[in-house]
Design an enzyme around this catalytic site. Sequence first.
Site, PDB file in Angstrom:
ATOM      1  N   THR A 192       0.840  -1.194   0.000  1.00  0.00           N
ATOM      2  CA  THR A 192       0.000   0.000   0.000  1.00  0.00           C
ATOM      3  C   THR A 192       0.875   1.244   0.000  1.00  0.00           C
ATOM      4  OG1 THR A 192      -1.801  -1.105   1.153  1.00  0.00           O
ATOM      5  CG2 THR A 192      -1.554   1.250   1.594  1.00  0.00           C
ATOM      6  N   ARG A 220     -14.264  -7.014  -0.155  1.00  0.00           N
ATOM      7  CA  ARG A 220     -13.522  -6.778   1.097  1.00  0.00           C
ATOM      8  C   ARG A 220     -12.914  -5.368   1.096  1.00  0.00           C
ATOM      9  NH1 ARG A 220      -7.865  -5.429   2.305  1.00  0.00           N
ATOM     10  NH2 ARG A 220      -7.314  -6.358   4.289  1.00  0.00           N
ATOM     11  N   VAL A 221     -13.091  -4.651   2.207  1.00  0.00           N
ATOM     12  CA  VAL A 221     -12.403  -3.373   2.389  1.00  0.00           C
ATOM     13  C   VAL A 221     -11.461  -3.534   3.577  1.00  0.00           C
ATOM     14  CG1 VAL A 221     -12.685  -0.944   2.997  1.00  0.00           C
ATOM     15  CG2 VAL A 221     -14.308  -2.013   1.447  1.00  0.00           C
ATOM     16  N   GLY A 222     -10.220  -3.102   3.405  1.00  0.00           N
ATOM     17  CA  GLY A 222      -9.241  -3.207   4.491  1.00  0.00           C
ATOM     18  C   GLY A 222      -9.165  -1.927   5.299  1.00  0.00           C
ATOM     19  N   ASP A 223      -8.070  -1.789   6.024  1.00  0.00           N
ATOM     20  CA  ASP A 223      -7.890  -0.634   6.900  1.00  0.00           C
ATOM     21  C   ASP A 223      -7.634   0.670   6.147  1.00  0.00           C
ATOM     22  OD1 ASP A 223      -5.397  -1.908   6.105  1.00  0.00           O
ATOM     23  OD2 ASP A 223      -4.431  -0.308   7.249  1.00  0.00           O
ATOM     24  N   THR A 243       0.170   0.758   6.931  1.00  0.00           N
ATOM     25  CA  THR A 243       0.235  -0.288   5.915  1.00  0.00           C
ATOM     26  C   THR A 243       0.475  -1.620   6.610  1.00  0.00           C
ATOM     27  OG1 THR A 243       1.495  -1.116   4.013  1.00  0.00           O
ATOM     28  CG2 THR A 243       2.687   0.266   5.552  1.00  0.00           C
ATOM     29  N   GLY A 244       0.080  -2.673   5.953  1.00  0.00           N
ATOM     30  CA  GLY A 244       0.270  -3.993   6.554  1.00  0.00           C
ATOM     31  C   GLY A 244      -1.010  -4.796   6.461  1.00  0.00           C
ATOM     32  N   GLY A 246      -4.445  -5.704   6.920  1.00  0.00           N
ATOM     33  CA  GLY A 246      -5.459  -4.724   7.301  1.00  0.00           C
ATOM     34  C   GLY A 246      -6.368  -5.107   8.444  1.00  0.00           C
TER      35      GLY A 246
END
Length: 326
Positions: A192, A220-223, A243-244, A246
């Site tokens: 990211t 899917r939505v991440g952080d 980043t990482g 999520g």
Amino acid sequence: MTGVTPSRLLQSCGFLTGDNLAEGNSPVLLVHGGAWAIPDDMAEAHVNGVRHALAAGWKVLERGGSSLDAVEAAIVVMEDDEAFDAGRGSFLTSDGRVQLDALMMDGATLRAGGVGCVERIRNPIRAARLVLDESPHVYLVAEGAERFARQHGLPLCANEELVIEREVQRLREVHEPVVAERPPEFFAEHDTVGAVALDTRGNLGAATSTGGTLNKTPGRVGDSSLIGCGCYADNESAAVSTTGWGEPIMKLVLAKWAADRVLEGMAPEAAARMAIERLETRLAGHGGIILLDARGRSGLAHNTPRMAWALKNPQGESAGIEWPRG
Ligand code: ASP
């Protein structure tokens, strides 16, 4: 890689360690290109990518432009760079499509704009900016976000234009039975992009953009694009991008958690380290974080093997793929 060893990619950064107080309203820009185990043969591409992003964002700041314009300019460069998991060249969903998320936040007003699961926008950070500037809402997803972006002048593209052969191959490998049984953390190859800036008016801005994680379930939505998780900005505390992996970052609302430490008086460098420690100890998560406060003090921490970053203030510029612990 053309004869540049990873250790040489880590530049001298004495002026960066925690107390780099910018005087008055000196601008500062810190960008990241993701935290993961960047392989040696991709190290140079990552450092070049964050450096180009830094140059684009700095051009805005040095002529007195806003922190929002600076982070947008920096992110667009990384979205256009296939080395990163943002824009074209991002990881694919389990059904082979690119689905992008992005968020931008204004530290002066707390205005924010986010888009999630967009499939036909080359630069989702531009769509996020439009949501921030032009919409009464904070977050738009999927077709609605795309329609909004088009109505506000952003051209749409075909999803296929965002898919590259490297990622098709990567997805194919992940679907091989022996690999598919491994836990998701095994595929820690996600990168990211993010940026935090302080402009000459003393305002903070933050932005994060991602293609998410490899083989993610469609929808899917991440952080990255969620306020307080992957991105946050408040002049009273800090501008943050994470980043990482999520899911753990979301559960800890990590960007806001770190900003709150700065609000309580902690230096950004210490807050960054504490946030990553918390990610690791509480949820065994892996990732990285960048922070910048309104005094121009910056912080970065990661518990992944590497994290691409670049930082500039009036005293100088530096970049690398590992953060030197102070
Ligand atoms: N945090 C992103 C996500 O989980 C991935 C990344 O940072 O590389 O969507």
